[in-house]
Design an enzyme around this catalytic site. Structure first.
Site, PDB file in Angstrom:
ATOM      1  N   GLN A 184      -4.481  -5.292   7.230  1.00 31.38           N
ATOM      2  CA  GLN A 184      -5.469  -6.223   6.660  1.00 31.38           C
ATOM      3  C   GLN A 184      -5.448  -7.582   7.341  1.00 31.38           C
ATOM      4  O   GLN A 184      -6.157  -8.490   6.904  1.00 31.38           O
ATOM      5  CB  GLN A 184      -5.200  -6.409   5.154  1.00 31.38           C
ATOM      6  CG  GLN A 184      -5.312  -5.139   4.326  1.00 31.38           C
ATOM      7  CD  GLN A 184      -6.732  -4.585   4.266  1.00 31.38           C
ATOM      8  OE1 GLN A 184      -7.691  -5.218   4.724  1.00 31.38           O
ATOM      9  NE2 GLN A 184      -6.867  -3.393   3.729  1.00 31.38           N
ATOM     10  N   ASP A 189       3.079  -4.529   8.198  1.00 28.71           N
ATOM     11  CA  ASP A 189       1.834  -3.773   8.058  1.00 28.71           C
ATOM     12  C   ASP A 189       0.696  -4.778   8.226  1.00 28.71           C
ATOM     13  O   ASP A 189       0.401  -5.561   7.320  1.00 28.71           O
ATOM     14  CB  ASP A 189       1.801  -3.105   6.679  1.00 28.71           C
ATOM     15  CG  ASP A 189       0.485  -2.391   6.417  1.00 28.71           C
ATOM     16  OD1 ASP A 189      -0.422  -2.464   7.272  1.00 28.71           O
ATOM     17  OD2 ASP A 189       0.357  -1.769   5.343  1.00 28.71           O
ATOM     18  N   LYS A 220     -10.452  -0.774  10.495  1.00 22.88           N
ATOM     19  CA  LYS A 220     -10.581  -1.935   9.605  1.00 22.88           C
ATOM     20  C   LYS A 220     -10.928  -3.196  10.385  1.00 22.88           C
ATOM     21  O   LYS A 220     -10.999  -4.278   9.804  1.00 22.88           O
ATOM     22  CB  LYS A 220      -9.277  -2.145   8.832  1.00 22.88           C
ATOM     23  CG  LYS A 220      -8.985  -1.064   7.789  1.00 22.88           C
ATOM     24  CD  LYS A 220      -7.842  -1.515   6.901  1.00 22.88           C
ATOM     25  CE  LYS A 220      -7.113  -0.383   6.204  1.00 22.88           C
ATOM     26  NZ  LYS A 220      -7.879   0.351   5.213  1.00 22.88           N
ATOM     27  N   HIS A 234       0.869  -1.178   0.000  1.00 22.98           N
ATOM     28  CA  HIS A 234       0.000   0.000   0.000  1.00 22.98           C
ATOM     29  C   HIS A 234       0.910   1.233   0.000  1.00 22.98           C
ATOM     30  O   HIS A 234       2.009   1.187   0.552  1.00 22.98           O
ATOM     31  CB  HIS A 234      -0.833  -0.054   1.285  1.00 22.98           C
ATOM     32  CG  HIS A 234      -1.952   0.943   1.347  1.00 22.98           C
ATOM     33  ND1 HIS A 234      -1.744   2.259   1.694  1.00 22.98           N
ATOM     34  CD2 HIS A 234      -3.286   0.801   1.153  1.00 22.98           C
ATOM     35  CE1 HIS A 234      -2.909   2.888   1.705  1.00 22.98           C
ATOM     36  NE2 HIS A 234      -3.859   2.034   1.366  1.00 22.98           N
ATOM     37  N   CYS A 267      -4.638   2.384  -3.734  1.00 18.69           N
ATOM     38  CA  CYS A 267      -3.387   2.926  -3.165  1.00 18.69           C
ATOM     39  C   CYS A 267      -2.229   1.960  -3.381  1.00 18.69           C
ATOM     40  O   CYS A 267      -1.351   1.821  -2.523  1.00 18.69           O
ATOM     41  CB  CYS A 267      -3.535   3.265  -1.684  1.00 18.69           C
ATOM     42  SG  CYS A 267      -4.800   4.473  -1.345  1.00 18.69           S
TER      43      CYS A 267
END
Lengths: 137, 412
Positions: free
Chosen positions: B206, B203, B229, B126, B369
């Site tokens: 997700q 990261d 999220k 991203h 993104c």
């Protein structure tokens, strides 16, 4: 349902007018929106300040391509000054500074897109590129 | 035999989300990778905070201020437990996962990097896990290196020459791709990186709400995620950092609450984590975040992962039967989460998303993104359906119908 996919718009998407080769154009400008991948070129050919030909090519969403096609139909035969005026009317209409569509029934088909702020740029991409071709001295 | 997913009544859980009862048209929300919907318990926690608990955090000596501080720190412990961090001091609340990455880039990497050093990311990152590294490398004369992807979209570690070499100062990698749904082999990467003591940032935006995430078994140095999220409120996220890494990190924001002593021309920072949380903390955000984490933990991330994989696999199968539909990423595999990107030949994804929207199906369209990944996929954009445990078979049927409808309207 207030769909933007009205008959006129779909007709211009499926059967685009004045789309393709730009070799015989006097002036060509590119409009691109990397955020959505729309990327088109608009070309004009003028004789005595009158637009004899307005054409485009490229890729984009249905609204972008239909708008370019409608634009070409609405501007061929106009003087360059009239075309600049029409571009300004489109910018004002989509910028919500005027609420009335420019007096042209084909253009009115793009009106439904005004409800969708994220798609306004798709409509205007071709018009802004056209404006740039008109500005070149 | 009952499997983990079967033992949870997910249809009943859908009723926890007021938004699904709020409109006349059924909402088929397939955009949870962008932001998830909120269960009643989270909404209630935020409401209760502002009604009964709201006061300044770390800034008052009266009972309301003390209980606000206590609640805020308890929320930090909930997040600590949620990712199995060794200490609550290793959890820094930020505005977002994005801010957390920027904190590491500006506060840690800027000092750790020297000319000629390398930071590695992957082609599927991203922009938030790409741009901060691009800038800090440029500013420090270092190189940003990119782990390439193979034809199925998975990391091609064999082609990443020097990834674990002695020039590498950091590997910043997404746990789960927000476009392809691929689950990256983070444990393998941290194991290979540890040979040269290379720090790894994960990261987890997700992953953290969708599958078990344990920073000790991942063995990463930094991990970032956001609340919104994973059923939590907007405006709050966190950075996990190993204590030794955080002590090497300069604060990103300076101001109130992050300093012990301010002298005329120098100052002494407060202890960690306060050092990294300048300004009045987001109390309601932290409390809502903690309730969201507890809610997800109660359902269980193992069953959630299974449920979301099943939904995505069903959608994968249904969409792949439609002429002209291309689905990106590997075919059904254990390395997929509940995210599915696709295109329809000759139709722009923005048109797919708009027509789907007119039918009550909320999907995302665009480059997500991830422009470097789009270049790899050789497309400017995709349509993306992302599944959460609150989705069901009806949502998939609505998606399939929307794809057919799009083809009917715009297909040649």
């Amino acid at each position: 349902m207030n769909s933007v996919y009205k008959t006129v718009l779909l007709d211009h998407f499926h059967n685009p007018r004045n789309k393709g080769d730009l070799d015989s154009m006097d002036r060509v400008k590119r409009g691109s929106n990397p955020r959505c991948g729309d990327d088109i070129e608009v070309g004009i050919r003028a004789e005595n300040e009158i637009l004899e030909s307005v054409r485009f090519r490229g890729r984009g969403c249905s609204i972008c391509l239909a708008s370019a096609s409608i634009m070409s139909e609405c501007t061929i035969g106009l003087t360059m000054r009239q075309a600049r005026h029409l571009v300004q009317q489109m910018l004002d209409w989509f910028g919500d500074t005027i609420s009335e569509a420019p007096s042209n029934t084909t253009l009115a088909a793009l009106g439904a897109v005004r409800q969708h702020p994220a798609r306004k740029k798709c409509v205007l991409l071709a018009w802004v590129a056209l404006d740039e071709t008109l500005e070149i001295k | 035999m009952l499997t983990a997913s079967d033992s949870v009544d997910f249809d009943a859980l859908r009723k926890d989300f007021p938004i699904f009862d709020s409109g006349p048209q059924t909402l088929h929300y397939l955009d949870s990778a962008a932001t998830s919907q909120k269960p009643r318990c989270v909404i209630d926690a935020i409401d209760l905070c502002y009604r009964n608990q709201y006061g300044p955090v770390h800034r008052g000596l009266y009972p309301l201020a003390e209980s606000a501080t206590e609640a805020y720190e308890k929320a930090r412990q909930t997040i600590e437990n949620f990712i199995n961090a060794p200490s609550p001091d290793e959890i820094i609340f930020t505005r977002s996962a994005t801010e957390a990455i920027n904190l590491v880039a500006s506060g840690w990497a800027r000092q750790a990097l020297e000319a000629g050093d390398e930071i590695w990311v992957s082609q599927m990152e991203h922009h938030s896990n790409y741009l901060p590294w691009q800038r800090v490398c440029r500013d420090r004369g270092a190189s940003l290196k990119v782990i390439p992807l193979d034809s199925s979209g998975q990391l091609d570690l064999d082609k990443a020459d020097g990834l674990f070499g002695n020039r590498t100062r950091l590997i910043a990698i997404t746990h789960v791709s927000n476009v392809l749904g691929i689950v990256n082999p983070v444990e393998k990467i941290t194991r290979l990186a540890s040979v040269n003591s290379i720090p790894v940032l994960v990261d987890a935006a997700q992953s953290v709400g969708h599958m078990p995430v344990d920073v000790q078994s991942l063995s990463c140095d930094f991990l970032v995620a956001s609340a919104h999220k994973m059923c939590g409120p907007g405006g709050i996220g966190f950075l996990y950092g190993k204590k030794e890494r955080l002590t090497q990190t300069e604060p990103l924001l300076l101001g109130g609450g992050m300093v012990d002593q301010v002298l005329a021309d120098t100052s002494i920072w407060a202890e960690i984590p306060a050092r990294f949380e300048a300004g009045s903390p987001n109390l309601a955000g932290a409390l809502g975040f903690a309730v969201a984490a507890a809610y997800i933990e109660e359902i269980g991330r193992q069953p959630i992962a299974k449920r979301e994989q099943e939904l995505a696999a069903t959608a994968f199968e249904a969409l792949s039967e439609i002429d002209g539909v291309t689905i990106y990423g590997p075919e059904n595999s254990p390395y997929r989460s509940g995210i599915l990107s696709f295109n329809i030949d000759g139709i722009h994804p923005h048109d797919i998303a708009q027509i789907a929207g007119e039918h009550g199906v909320a999907i995302r369209a665009g480059h997500h993104c991830c422009q470097p990944l789009m270049r790899h996929l050789n497309t400017p954009s995709t349509a993306r359906a992302s599944f959460s445990f609150y989705n069901n078979k009806d949502d998939i049927a609505a998606l399939v119908m929307a794809v057919h409808e799009t083809k009917k309207i715009l297909g040649s």
